[in-house]
Design a protein around this motif. Structure first.
Motif, PDB file in Angstrom:
ATOM      1  N   ARG A 262     -32.373   7.435  27.559  1.00 19.62           N
ATOM      2  CA  ARG A 262     -32.267   8.911  27.641  1.00 19.62           C
ATOM      3  C   ARG A 262     -31.095   9.434  26.941  1.00 19.62           C
ATOM      4  O   ARG A 262     -31.162  10.387  26.219  1.00 19.62           O
ATOM      5  CB  ARG A 262     -32.181   9.306  29.090  1.00 19.62           C
ATOM      6  N   MET A 263     -29.955   8.770  27.205  1.00 21.49           N
ATOM      7  CA  MET A 263     -28.510   9.225  26.492  1.00 21.49           C
ATOM      8  C   MET A 263     -28.668   9.239  24.950  1.00 21.49           C
ATOM      9  O   MET A 263     -28.511  10.021  24.128  1.00 21.49           O
ATOM     10  CB  MET A 263     -27.598   8.463  26.814  1.00 21.49           C
ATOM     11  N   ALA A 264     -29.715   8.229  24.151  1.00 26.50           N
ATOM     12  CA  ALA A 264     -29.811   8.061  22.729  1.00 26.50           C
ATOM     13  C   ALA A 264     -30.525   9.468  22.467  1.00 26.50           C
ATOM     14  O   ALA A 264     -30.407   9.645  21.059  1.00 26.50           O
ATOM     15  CB  ALA A 264     -30.642   6.716  22.411  1.00 26.50           C
ATOM     16  N   GLN A 265     -31.453   9.969  23.140  1.00 24.48           N
ATOM     17  CA  GLN A 265     -32.265  10.947  22.523  1.00 24.48           C
ATOM     18  C   GLN A 265     -31.380  12.099  22.418  1.00 24.48           C
ATOM     19  O   GLN A 265     -31.621  13.205  21.590  1.00 24.48           O
ATOM     20  CB  GLN A 265     -33.269  11.451  23.573  1.00 24.48           C
ATOM     21  N   ARG A 266     -30.288  12.188  22.703  1.00 22.22           N
ATOM     22  CA  ARG A 266     -29.212  13.587  22.616  1.00 22.22           C
ATOM     23  C   ARG A 266     -28.159  13.350  21.519  1.00 22.22           C
ATOM     24  O   ARG A 266     -27.290  13.986  21.362  1.00 22.22           O
ATOM     25  CB  ARG A 266     -28.516  13.588  24.167  1.00 22.22           C
ATOM     26  N   LEU A 267     -28.064  12.051  20.896  1.00 26.10           N
ATOM     27  CA  LEU A 267     -27.229  11.641  19.978  1.00 26.10           C
ATOM     28  C   LEU A 267     -27.476  11.564  18.491  1.00 26.10           C
ATOM     29  O   LEU A 267     -28.683  10.896  18.519  1.00 26.10           O
ATOM     30  CB  LEU A 267     -26.178  10.616  20.381  1.00 26.10           C
ATOM     31  N   ALA A 268     -26.843  11.881  17.501  1.00 27.15           N
ATOM     32  CA  ALA A 268     -27.261  11.666  16.193  1.00 27.15           C
ATOM     33  C   ALA A 268     -27.439   9.987  16.019  1.00 27.15           C
ATOM     34  O   ALA A 268     -26.514   9.322  16.256  1.00 27.15           O
ATOM     35  CB  ALA A 268     -26.295  12.162  14.951  1.00 27.15           C
ATOM     36  N   PRO A 269     -28.472   9.303  15.092  1.00 21.57           N
ATOM     37  CA  PRO A 269     -28.485   8.015  15.323  1.00 21.57           C
ATOM     38  C   PRO A 269     -27.566   7.490  14.293  1.00 21.57           C
ATOM     39  O   PRO A 269     -26.776   6.308  14.471  1.00 21.57           O
ATOM     40  CB  PRO A 269     -29.898   7.924  14.461  1.00 21.57           C
ATOM     41  N   GLU A 270     -26.742   8.260  13.260  1.00 25.51           N
ATOM     42  CA  GLU A 270     -25.841   7.708  12.395  1.00 25.51           C
ATOM     43  C   GLU A 270     -24.269   7.549  13.266  1.00 25.51           C
ATOM     44  O   GLU A 270     -23.735   6.720  13.176  1.00 25.51           O
ATOM     45  CB  GLU A 270     -25.504   8.825  11.345  1.00 25.51           C
ATOM     46  N   ARG A 271     -24.319   8.381  14.126  1.00 28.03           N
ATOM     47  CA  ARG A 271     -23.148   8.195  15.061  1.00 28.03           C
ATOM     48  C   ARG A 271     -23.246   7.232  16.097  1.00 28.03           C
ATOM     49  O   ARG A 271     -22.246   6.436  16.412  1.00 28.03           O
ATOM     50  CB  ARG A 271     -22.635   9.481  15.794  1.00 28.03           C
ATOM     51  N   LEU A 272     -24.441   6.792  16.357  1.00 28.71           N
ATOM     52  CA  LEU A 272     -24.675   5.693  17.414  1.00 28.71           C
ATOM     53  C   LEU A 272     -24.521   4.422  16.621  1.00 28.71           C
ATOM     54  O   LEU A 272     -23.902   3.527  17.137  1.00 28.71           O
ATOM     55  CB  LEU A 272     -26.230   5.755  17.802  1.00 28.71           C
ATOM     56  N   ARG A 273     -25.014   4.506  15.489  1.00 32.96           N
ATOM     57  CA  ARG A 273     -24.850   3.032  14.601  1.00 32.96           C
ATOM     58  C   ARG A 273     -23.408   2.845  14.495  1.00 32.96           C
ATOM     59  O   ARG A 273     -22.807   1.682  14.309  1.00 32.96           O
ATOM     60  CB  ARG A 273     -25.569   3.351  13.339  1.00 32.96           C
ATOM     61  N   LEU A 274     -22.587   3.922  14.112  1.00 32.65           N
ATOM     62  CA  LEU A 274     -21.029   3.722  14.024  1.00 32.65           C
ATOM     63  C   LEU A 274     -20.294   3.226  15.170  1.00 32.65           C
ATOM     64  O   LEU A 274     -19.585   2.386  15.167  1.00 32.65           O
ATOM     65  CB  LEU A 274     -20.606   5.093  13.577  1.00 32.65           C
ATOM     66  N   ALA A 275     -20.795   3.967  16.309  1.00 36.07           N
ATOM     67  CA  ALA A 275     -20.266   3.548  17.634  1.00 36.07           C
ATOM     68  C   ALA A 275     -20.426   1.898  17.874  1.00 36.07           C
ATOM     69  O   ALA A 275     -19.584   1.283  18.527  1.00 36.07           O
ATOM     70  CB  ALA A 275     -20.723   4.294  18.698  1.00 36.07           C
ATOM     71  N   LEU A 276     -21.850   1.549  17.543  1.00 39.46           N
ATOM     72  CA  LEU A 276     -22.009   0.049  17.966  1.00 39.46           C
ATOM     73  C   LEU A 276     -21.689  -0.866  16.987  1.00 39.46           C
ATOM     74  O   LEU A 276     -21.055  -2.015  17.558  1.00 39.46           O
ATOM     75  CB  LEU A 276     -23.593   0.062  17.690  1.00 39.46           C
ATOM     76  N   ALA A 277     -21.286  -0.478  15.868  1.00 39.82           N
ATOM     77  CA  ALA A 277     -20.557  -1.158  14.887  1.00 39.82           C
ATOM     78  C   ALA A 277     -19.055  -1.511  15.229  1.00 39.82           C
ATOM     79  O   ALA A 277     -18.598  -2.526  15.281  1.00 39.82           O
ATOM     80  CB  ALA A 277     -20.515  -0.707  13.644  1.00 39.82           C
TER      81      ALA A 277
END
Length: 306
Positions: A262-277
């Motif tokens: 649910r949280m992933a739907q509110r965030l930009a995918p580019e920023r998600l990938r950066l956070a995971l990296a």
């Protein structure tokens, strides 16, 4: 609330372990990756012996992957023919990895090898993800169009013999390629306690050239069978599966995955990938520090059973 782990032979705070599973499940749901590569290092940080952390993580990954694989299968997102070839390779790799794991236990080097493997693999993947996510953010800020994805298998795959058709994935390639990829993931599953999705998915996309619609589902299909066999091998041969620990992780992981999605739907995918990296690199750095710093207790006494 303290709970005794019969295989690890230690007491843990059950709420802490459930919270750890919740956190990993949250990250898995938010980033769309399996949590095995985070669960094992975090258990080691908590004080769980590495061999038991690996085996119990594999058990948790099996349970967590079943529902995802079933959902993708119902939606037509699983290439069963490709998946069976990769499962075959994964079983061969798991058997080889189990023999290697036993040998490392015998010579007393399994903990060091697990740590070094995690540092090398997570460090490499983290740097590649960081490079890709920063490039995506730069394109986003400049307004430049994203590069068009290509679907073409690697030249090394193209030269392999005995080609066959995989209609669901739209491929005509040698089964040797997915078999070898499955075997590599099988070895890593036993040694690291991971599902291997963070290796399988890029390999299927960029080496095999599979259709994106079938990649995740086929990956989960392979993970379910290989991690189940890995759990069995660890339970019978090395006897390092702590089912109490795995159950606690699974309880938290199931809930956390739903919250993360649910949280992933509110965030930009580019920023998600950066956070995971950054998260992957932080875990690799912490493991590297643990392997290189001199421990406070240089000696320990163990009692060998006759």
């Amino acid at each position: 609330m303290d709970l005794y782990l019969p295989i690890a032979e230690m007491s843990v705070n059950a709420l802490v372990i459930v919270a750890l599973g919740l956190g990993v499940g949250f990250l898995s749901g938010m980033f769309g990756v399996g949590g095995g590569f985070l669960t094992t290092p975090l258990l080691i940080f908590y004080g769980i012996p590495p061999a038991i952390a690996v085996a119990s993580s594999a058990t948790q990954v099996t349970g967590a992957s079943v529902s995802g694989a079933l959902n993708h299968y119902r939606a037509g997102g699983v290439d069963v023919k490709m998946g069976l070839v990769m499962v075959g390779g994964g079983l061969v790799g798991a058997a080889a990895g189990s023999l290697l794991f036993q040998r490392l236990q015998t010579i007393g080097q399994v903990d060091v090898v697990i740590g070094l493997t995690y540092v090398a693999l997570l460090g490499t993947i983290g740097l590649l993800m960081l490079k890709e996510s920063l490039a995506a953010l730069r394109r986003l800020r400049s307004g430049a169009p994203a590069p068009r994805p290509t679907r073409r298998h690697h030249p090394l795959v193209a030269v392999l013999p005995w080609r066959m058709r995989f209609p669901r994935s739209g491929l005509y390639i040698s089964p040797l390629a997915p078999f070898l990829i499955g075997a590599l993931v099988g070895v890593l599953t036993v040694i690291m306690g991971v599902g291997g999705g963070f290796i399988l998915v890029p390999a299927m996309l960029y080496l095999l050239g599979m259709a994106a619609a079938t990649v995740v589902g086929t990956s989960l299909f392979q993970i379910v069978f290989v991690t189940a066999v890995t759990t069995l091998l660890h339970a019978v041969q090395s006897q390092t599966v702590d089912i109490v620990l795995a159950a606690l992780l699974l309880v938290g992981g199931v809930v956390g995955a739903q919250l993360g999605a649910r949280m992933a739907q509110r965030l930009a995918p580019e920023r998600l990938r950066l956070a995971l990296a950054l998260l992957v690199l932080a875990v690799a750095l912490r493991l590297l520090v643990g392997l290189t710093l001199t421990p406070s207790d240089l000696y320990s006494i163990e009692t060998a059973l006759a």
